[in-house]
Design a protein around this motif. Structure first.
Motif, PDB file in Angstrom:
ATOM      1  N   ARG A  70       0.837  -1.199   0.000  1.00  0.00           N
ATOM      2  CA  ARG A  70       0.000   0.000   0.000  1.00  0.00           C
ATOM      3  C   ARG A  70       0.876   1.256   0.000  1.00  0.00           C
ATOM      4  O   ARG A  70       0.627   2.201  -0.747  1.00  0.00           O
ATOM      5  N   LYS A  71       1.913   1.258   0.834  1.00  0.00           N
ATOM      6  CA  LYS A  71       2.834   2.402   0.866  1.00  0.00           C
ATOM      7  C   LYS A  71       3.519   2.584  -0.482  1.00  0.00           C
ATOM      8  O   LYS A  71       3.660   3.719  -0.966  1.00  0.00           O
ATOM      9  N   LEU A  72       3.934   1.481  -1.090  1.00  0.00           N
ATOM     10  CA  LEU A  72       4.584   1.572  -2.406  1.00  0.00           C
ATOM     11  C   LEU A  72       3.636   2.110  -3.462  1.00  0.00           C
ATOM     12  O   LEU A  72       4.047   2.896  -4.326  1.00  0.00           O
ATOM     13  N   ARG A  73       2.371   1.707  -3.417  1.00  0.00           N
ATOM     14  CA  ARG A  73       1.396   2.246  -4.380  1.00  0.00           C
ATOM     15  C   ARG A  73       1.212   3.743  -4.197  1.00  0.00           C
ATOM     16  O   ARG A  73       1.141   4.495  -5.173  1.00  0.00           O
ATOM     17  N   VAL A  74       1.150   4.201  -2.945  1.00  0.00           N
ATOM     18  CA  VAL A  74       0.999   5.634  -2.681  1.00  0.00           C
ATOM     19  C   VAL A  74       2.231   6.396  -3.160  1.00  0.00           C
ATOM     20  O   VAL A  74       2.119   7.437  -3.822  1.00  0.00           O
ATOM     21  N   ILE A  75       3.398   5.879  -2.847  1.00  0.00           N
ATOM     22  CA  ILE A  75       4.639   6.540  -3.275  1.00  0.00           C
ATOM     23  C   ILE A  75       4.719   6.583  -4.798  1.00  0.00           C
ATOM     24  O   ILE A  75       5.083   7.609  -5.377  1.00  0.00           O
ATOM     25  N   THR A  76       4.369   5.486  -5.444  1.00  0.00           N
ATOM     26  CA  THR A  76       4.394   5.447  -6.907  1.00  0.00           C
ATOM     27  C   THR A  76       3.415   6.455  -7.489  1.00  0.00           C
ATOM     28  O   THR A  76       3.735   7.153  -8.461  1.00  0.00           O
ATOM     29  N   TRP A  77       2.234   6.570  -6.892  1.00  0.00           N
ATOM     30  CA  TRP A  77       1.264   7.553  -7.385  1.00  0.00           C
ATOM     31  C   TRP A  77       1.818   8.968  -7.221  1.00  0.00           C
ATOM     32  O   TRP A  77       1.704   9.793  -8.130  1.00  0.00           O
ATOM     33  N   ILE A  78       2.394   9.250  -6.067  1.00  0.00           N
ATOM     34  CA  ILE A  78       2.960  10.586  -5.833  1.00  0.00           C
ATOM     35  C   ILE A  78       4.072  10.860  -6.834  1.00  0.00           C
ATOM     36  O   ILE A  78       4.134  11.948  -7.421  1.00  0.00           O
ATOM     37  N   LEU A  79       4.952   9.878  -7.045  1.00  0.00           N
ATOM     38  CA  LEU A  79       6.066  10.073  -7.970  1.00  0.00           C
ATOM     39  C   LEU A  79       5.595  10.261  -9.406  1.00  0.00           C
ATOM     40  O   LEU A  79       6.050  11.174 -10.100  1.00  0.00           O
ATOM     41  N   LYS A  80       4.697   9.409  -9.859  1.00  0.00           N
ATOM     42  CA  LYS A  80       4.316   9.437 -11.265  1.00  0.00           C
ATOM     43  C   LYS A  80       3.274  10.488 -11.597  1.00  0.00           C
ATOM     44  O   LYS A  80       3.280  11.048 -12.689  1.00  0.00           O
ATOM     45  N   LYS A  81       2.374  10.774 -10.664  1.00  0.00           N
ATOM     46  CA  LYS A  81       1.293  11.707 -10.974  1.00  0.00           C
ATOM     47  C   LYS A  81       1.317  12.955 -10.101  1.00  0.00           C
ATOM     48  O   LYS A  81       1.142  14.058 -10.594  1.00  0.00           O
ATOM     49  N   GLY A  82       1.516  12.783  -8.811  1.00  0.00           N
ATOM     50  CA  GLY A  82       1.429  13.908  -7.876  1.00  0.00           C
ATOM     51  C   GLY A  82       2.457  14.988  -8.131  1.00  0.00           C
ATOM     52  O   GLY A  82       2.133  16.174  -8.200  1.00  0.00           O
ATOM     53  N   ILE A  83       3.723  14.584  -8.284  1.00  0.00           N
ATOM     54  CA  ILE A  83       4.779  15.570  -8.529  1.00  0.00           C
ATOM     55  C   ILE A  83       4.555  16.258  -9.869  1.00  0.00           C
ATOM     56  O   ILE A  83       4.703  17.475  -9.982  1.00  0.00           O
TER      57      ILE A  83
END
Length: 164
Positions: free
Chosen positions: A122-135
């Motif tokens: 779950r943490k990895l999915r959140v981090i991946t979302w932040i990296l790929k889309k959020g930033i």
């Protein structure tokens, strides 16, 4: 501003590197941070303390923050992946260990490892979302707001000059 946009684009592309190329992605992003900080210092020496200088500083600070956040998040994701592999390798075998003799004990251990894995995933999915889309969304929003603010302030300055 164009050099920082190109540098940040290159830094953003490191998100799509393979997991094994973590060191390369880290090196690219840290180099980008150093280059942008150097540009910030040099621009600070050349410009006077005007409104445009403050806007340029703001641009440069946000440009430094983007690859810095990528480094922090990629490092955390790497740590989660690495610790996940360690936990999976350390699941005790039934044979030869006194406290794992019962199937119940082994099942409980595996269940707790699975719960830990779910949290990590779950943490990895959140981090991946932040990296790929959020930033990306945050940076593009900042660029749009920055240029709109610049155009509005430039128009206001032109109106003020024509009224004089």
């Amino acid at each position: 501003m164009l050099p920082t946009m190109v540098a940040n684009t290159l830094g953003y592309l490191t998100i799509f590197f393979e997991e094994e190329a973590f060191e390369a992605a880290l090196g690219v992003n840290l180099t980008i941070v150093l280059v942008i900080v150097t540009m910030l210092v040099e621009i600070g020496k050349e410009y006077a303390k005007t409104t445009s200088y403050i806007m340029v500083q703001l641009w440069m600070i946000v440009s430094v923050m983007m690859p810095f956040l990528e480094v922090v998040l990629q490092t955390y994701a790497f740590h989660l992946r690495k610790s996940s592999k360690k936990v999976n390798d350390e699941i005790p075998k039934k044979t030869g260990m006194k406290h794992w003799i019962s199937d119940e004990g082994l099942a409980k251990q595996k269940d707790s490892v699975l719960n830990i894995e779910e949290v990590r995933n779950r943490k990895l999915r959140v981090i991946t979302w932040i990296l790929k889309k959020g930033i990306l969304v945050g940076y593009l929003s900042f660029v749009a707001i920055f240029f709109i603010t610049g155009m509005v302030s430039k128009e206001a300055a032109l109106d003020e000059k024509t009224n004089e």
